[in-house]
Design a protein around this motif. Structure first.
Motif, PDB file in Angstrom:
ATOM      1  N   ASN A 191       0.823  -1.210   0.000  1.00 19.00           N
ATOM      2  CA  ASN A 191       0.000   0.000   0.000  1.00 19.00           C
ATOM      3  C   ASN A 191       0.859   1.264   0.000  1.00 19.00           C
ATOM      4  O   ASN A 191       0.453   2.288  -0.545  1.00 19.00           O
ATOM      5  CB  ASN A 191      -0.957  -0.009   1.190  1.00 19.00           C
ATOM      6  N   ARG A 192       2.052   1.193   0.597  1.00 17.02           N
ATOM      7  CA  ARG A 192       2.970   2.337   0.510  1.00 17.02           C
ATOM      8  C   ARG A 192       3.428   2.533  -0.934  1.00 17.02           C
ATOM      9  O   ARG A 192       3.530   3.668  -1.406  1.00 17.02           O
ATOM     10  CB  ARG A 192       4.170   2.122   1.421  1.00 17.02           C
ATOM     11  N   VAL A 193       3.703   1.424  -1.622  1.00 15.21           N
ATOM     12  CA  VAL A 193       4.087   1.502  -3.040  1.00 15.21           C
ATOM     13  C   VAL A 193       2.919   2.056  -3.861  1.00 15.21           C
ATOM     14  O   VAL A 193       3.109   2.880  -4.756  1.00 15.21           O
ATOM     15  CB  VAL A 193       4.548   0.121  -3.560  1.00 15.21           C
ATOM     16  N   LEU A 194       1.707   1.612  -3.551  1.00 11.22           N
ATOM     17  CA  LEU A 194       0.514   2.130  -4.241  1.00 11.22           C
ATOM     18  C   LEU A 194       0.394   3.637  -4.045  1.00 11.22           C
ATOM     19  O   LEU A 194       0.163   4.386  -5.004  1.00 11.22           O
ATOM     20  CB  LEU A 194      -0.741   1.427  -3.717  1.00 11.22           C
ATOM     21  N   LYS A 195       0.553   4.088  -2.805  1.00 13.39           N
ATOM     22  CA  LYS A 195       0.430   5.522  -2.523  1.00 13.39           C
ATOM     23  C   LYS A 195       1.510   6.316  -3.261  1.00 13.39           C
ATOM     24  O   LYS A 195       1.228   7.367  -3.836  1.00 13.39           O
ATOM     25  CB  LYS A 195       0.521   5.765  -1.020  1.00 13.39           C
ATOM     26  N   ARG A 196       2.739   5.803  -3.278  1.00 12.17           N
ATOM     27  CA  ARG A 196       3.818   6.501  -3.982  1.00 12.17           C
ATOM     28  C   ARG A 196       3.557   6.527  -5.485  1.00 12.17           C
ATOM     29  O   ARG A 196       3.835   7.511  -6.158  1.00 12.17           O
ATOM     30  CB  ARG A 196       5.159   5.823  -3.681  1.00 12.17           C
ATOM     31  N   THR A 197       3.000   5.444  -6.023  1.00 15.09           N
ATOM     32  CA  THR A 197       2.662   5.403  -7.447  1.00 15.09           C
ATOM     33  C   THR A 197       1.601   6.449  -7.772  1.00 15.09           C
ATOM     34  O   THR A 197       1.689   7.139  -8.797  1.00 15.09           O
ATOM     35  CB  THR A 197       2.166   3.998  -7.841  1.00 15.09           C
ATOM     36  N   LEU A 198       0.622   6.596  -6.903  1.00 17.32           N
ATOM     37  CA  LEU A 198      -0.411   7.626  -7.112  1.00 17.32           C
ATOM     38  C   LEU A 198       0.194   9.022  -7.049  1.00 17.32           C
ATOM     39  O   LEU A 198      -0.195   9.910  -7.817  1.00 17.32           O
ATOM     40  CB  LEU A 198      -1.524   7.464  -6.078  1.00 17.32           C
ATOM     41  N   GLU A 199       1.155   9.227  -6.139  1.00 13.40           N
ATOM     42  CA  GLU A 199       1.833  10.531  -6.072  1.00 13.40           C
ATOM     43  C   GLU A 199       2.617  10.797  -7.359  1.00 13.40           C
ATOM     44  O   GLU A 199       2.629  11.925  -7.867  1.00 13.40           O
ATOM     45  CB  GLU A 199       2.761  10.572  -4.861  1.00 13.40           C
ATOM     46  N   PHE A 200       3.282   9.758  -7.884  1.00  7.71           N
ATOM     47  CA  PHE A 200       3.978   9.898  -9.171  1.00  7.71           C
ATOM     48  C   PHE A 200       2.984  10.246 -10.275  1.00  7.71           C
ATOM     49  O   PHE A 200       3.258  11.115 -11.117  1.00  7.71           O
ATOM     50  CB  PHE A 200       4.703   8.605  -9.544  1.00  7.71           C
ATOM     51  N   CYS A 201       1.837   9.570 -10.308  1.00  5.78           N
ATOM     52  CA  CYS A 201       0.822   9.846 -11.331  1.00  5.78           C
ATOM     53  C   CYS A 201       0.380  11.300 -11.261  1.00  5.78           C
ATOM     54  O   CYS A 201       0.202  11.960 -12.293  1.00  5.78           O
ATOM     55  CB  CYS A 201      -0.392   8.936 -11.151  1.00  5.78           C
ATOM     56  N   ARG A 235       1.071  -5.268 -11.147  1.00  3.67           N
ATOM     57  CA  ARG A 235       0.965  -4.189 -12.145  1.00  3.67           C
ATOM     58  C   ARG A 235       1.280  -2.832 -11.512  1.00  3.67           C
ATOM     59  O   ARG A 235       1.897  -1.969 -12.144  1.00  3.67           O
ATOM     60  CB  ARG A 235      -0.434  -4.172 -12.756  1.00  3.67           C
ATOM     61  N   VAL A 236       0.839  -2.644 -10.256  1.00  2.00           N
ATOM     62  CA  VAL A 236       1.173  -1.410  -9.535  1.00  2.00           C
ATOM     63  C   VAL A 236       2.689  -1.314  -9.370  1.00  2.00           C
ATOM     64  O   VAL A 236       3.273  -0.237  -9.536  1.00  2.00           O
ATOM     65  CB  VAL A 236       0.452  -1.354  -8.167  1.00  2.00           C
ATOM     66  N   TRP A 237       3.333  -2.439  -9.060  1.00  2.00           N
ATOM     67  CA  TRP A 237       4.791  -2.439  -8.919  1.00  2.00           C
ATOM     68  C   TRP A 237       5.461  -2.061 -10.241  1.00  2.00           C
ATOM     69  O   TRP A 237       6.438  -1.311 -10.256  1.00  2.00           O
ATOM     70  CB  TRP A 237       5.283  -3.799  -8.441  1.00  2.00           C
ATOM     71  N   GLU A 238       4.952  -2.564 -11.360  1.00  8.06           N
ATOM     72  CA  GLU A 238       5.510  -2.213 -12.671  1.00  8.06           C
ATOM     73  C   GLU A 238       5.384  -0.707 -12.922  1.00  8.06           C
ATOM     74  O   GLU A 238       6.309  -0.080 -13.445  1.00  8.06           O
ATOM     75  CB  GLU A 238       4.798  -2.985 -13.772  1.00  8.06           C
ATOM     76  N   MET A 239       4.230  -0.143 -12.570  1.00 14.58           N
ATOM     77  CA  MET A 239       4.040   1.306 -12.736  1.00 14.58           C
ATOM     78  C   MET A 239       5.019   2.076 -11.861  1.00 14.58           C
ATOM     79  O   MET A 239       5.653   3.039 -12.313  1.00 14.58           O
ATOM     80  CB  MET A 239       2.609   1.700 -12.361  1.00 14.58           C
ATOM     81  N   TYR A 240       5.147   1.656 -10.604  1.00 12.34           N
ATOM     82  CA  TYR A 240       6.077   2.317  -9.684  1.00 12.34           C
ATOM     83  C   TYR A 240       7.504   2.252 -10.232  1.00 12.34           C
ATOM     84  O   TYR A 240       8.222   3.253 -10.226  1.00 12.34           O
ATOM     85  CB  TYR A 240       6.007   1.665  -8.295  1.00 12.34           C
ATOM     86  N   ALA A 241       7.914   1.080 -10.708  1.00  8.09           N
ATOM     87  CA  ALA A 241       9.275   0.916 -11.227  1.00  8.09           C
ATOM     88  C   ALA A 241       9.512   1.801 -12.452  1.00  8.09           C
ATOM     89  O   ALA A 241      10.595   2.390 -12.601  1.00  8.09           O
ATOM     90  CB  ALA A 241       9.531  -0.555 -11.570  1.00  8.09           C
ATOM     91  N   ALA A 242       8.510   1.933 -13.319  1.00 10.73           N
ATOM     92  CA  ALA A 242       8.659   2.798 -14.498  1.00 10.73           C
ATOM     93  C   ALA A 242       8.832   4.257 -14.076  1.00 10.73           C
ATOM     94  O   ALA A 242       9.689   4.973 -14.610  1.00 10.73           O
ATOM     95  CB  ALA A 242       7.442   2.647 -15.409  1.00 10.73           C
ATOM     96  N   PHE A 243       8.021   4.703 -13.115  1.00 12.55           N
ATOM     97  CA  PHE A 243       8.155   6.079 -12.622  1.00 12.55           C
ATOM     98  C   PHE A 243       9.492   6.281 -11.910  1.00 12.55           C
ATOM     99  O   PHE A 243      10.116   7.338 -12.043  1.00 12.55           O
ATOM    100  CB  PHE A 243       7.012   6.433 -11.671  1.00 12.55           C
ATOM    101  N   ALA A 244       9.931   5.288 -11.146  1.00 13.37           N
ATOM    102  CA  ALA A 244      11.209   5.410 -10.437  1.00 13.37           C
ATOM    103  C   ALA A 244      12.372   5.512 -11.422  1.00 13.37           C
ATOM    104  O   ALA A 244      13.288   6.319 -11.224  1.00 13.37           O
ATOM    105  CB  ALA A 244      11.395   4.224  -9.498  1.00 13.37           C
ATOM    106  N   ARG A 245      12.332   4.694 -12.491  1.00 16.90           N
ATOM    107  CA  ARG A 245      13.378   4.789 -13.523  1.00 16.90           C
ATOM    108  C   ARG A 245      13.362   6.173 -14.174  1.00 16.90           C
ATOM    109  O   ARG A 245      14.415   6.765 -14.417  1.00 16.90           O
ATOM    110  CB  ARG A 245      13.184   3.708 -14.585  1.00 16.90           C
ATOM    111  N   GLN A 246      12.184   6.685 -14.470  1.00 12.82           N
ATOM    112  CA  GLN A 246      12.058   8.015 -15.075  1.00 12.82           C
ATOM    113  C   GLN A 246      12.635   9.085 -14.147  1.00 12.82           C
ATOM    114  O   GLN A 246      13.325   9.997 -14.601  1.00 12.82           O
ATOM    115  CB  GLN A 246      10.586   8.304 -15.375  1.00 12.82           C
ATOM    116  N   THR A 247      12.363   8.957 -12.862  1.00 17.46           N
ATOM    117  CA  THR A 247      12.879   9.922 -11.892  1.00 17.46           C
ATOM    118  C   THR A 247      14.402   9.874 -11.842  1.00 17.46           C
ATOM    119  O   THR A 247      15.056  10.925 -11.812  1.00 17.46           O
ATOM    120  CB  THR A 247      12.288   9.638 -10.495  1.00 17.46           C
ATOM    121  N   VAL A 248      14.972   8.671 -11.827  1.00 16.82           N
ATOM    122  CA  VAL A 248      16.428   8.529 -11.807  1.00 16.82           C
ATOM    123  C   VAL A 248      17.036   9.149 -13.057  1.00 16.82           C
ATOM    124  O   VAL A 248      18.054   9.860 -12.989  1.00 16.82           O
ATOM    125  CB  VAL A 248      16.827   7.040 -11.667  1.00 16.82           C
TER     126      VAL A 248
END
Length: 191
Positions: A85-95, A159-172
């Motif tokens: 759920n922390r990963v979900l929340k961070r993914t929503l913040e990235f979105c 799928r949420v993890w995949e979204m988070y990882a894509a946003f994290a790569r973009q941020t890096v």
């Protein structure tokens, strides 16, 4: 005529439904918490509760419970404070943040674009989910998490993890480009 493709536009294409379903019913766990409970409702005591009870004045349990007739007992409480759920929340913040940037950059130029519409929808859902009651008790994600079993193998959370990882790569990539901006500008001018 179409806005350029980006990480947020790709996630907006397939991720709105997934994020909505996960936000509607996030995973929960039962946590054992010690709390003052009425004497009749106390069902479980652990060693710390028994130590607390022994220190109280009185001979019988009723006397030790005092005027309020409450004792320290173990209570099961639902909690949404889980890594997934922390990963979900961070993914929503990235979105929300990447969606805002994308709309600021391309929203006016491509008003009738399908991608712009999907990014708007994704940003609105993320904003509503972050302001809703469902994820209020979930703290912020700190550091780079290692995915647990749920994040790897659950149908929706993977799928949420995949979204988070894509946003994290973009941020890096963006942070690296910002650090190397002088070199990038020099190479751009040379070419």
């Amino acid at each position: 005529k179409e806005a350029p493709d980006a990480v947020v536009s790709r996630i907006a294409r397939y991720g709105v439904g997934i994020l909505s379903r996960v936000v509607e019913r996030p995973r929960m766990a039962l946590r054992r918490v010690r709390r003052m409970t009425s004497l009749g409702a106390a069902q479980q005591l652990d060693s710390q509760c028994l130590r607390w009870l022994m220190r109280r004045p009185g001979i019988t349990v009723r006397q030790k419970a005092g005027a309020r007739q409450e004792v320290l007992a173990v209570v099961r409480q639902e909690s949404r404070d889980l890594l997934e759920n922390r990963v979900l929340k961070r993914t929503l913040e990235f979105c929300l943040s990447y969606g805002t940037r994308y709309l600021q950059e391309y929203g006016e130029k491509f008003k009738n674009s399908e991608r712009i519409g999907k990014v708007r929808r994704l940003r609105a859902r993320a904003h509503a989910a972050l302001r809703g009651e469902t994820l209020k008790e979930v703290p912020r994600l700190n550091g780079n998490p290692v995915p647990n079993y749920v994040l790897r193998y659950d149908g929706l959370y993977s799928r949420v993890w995949e979204m988070y990882a894509a946003f994290a790569r973009q941020t890096v990539l963006m942070e690296a480009a910002w650090r190397e901006r002088a070199d990038l500008l020099r190479e751009h001018v040379l070419f």
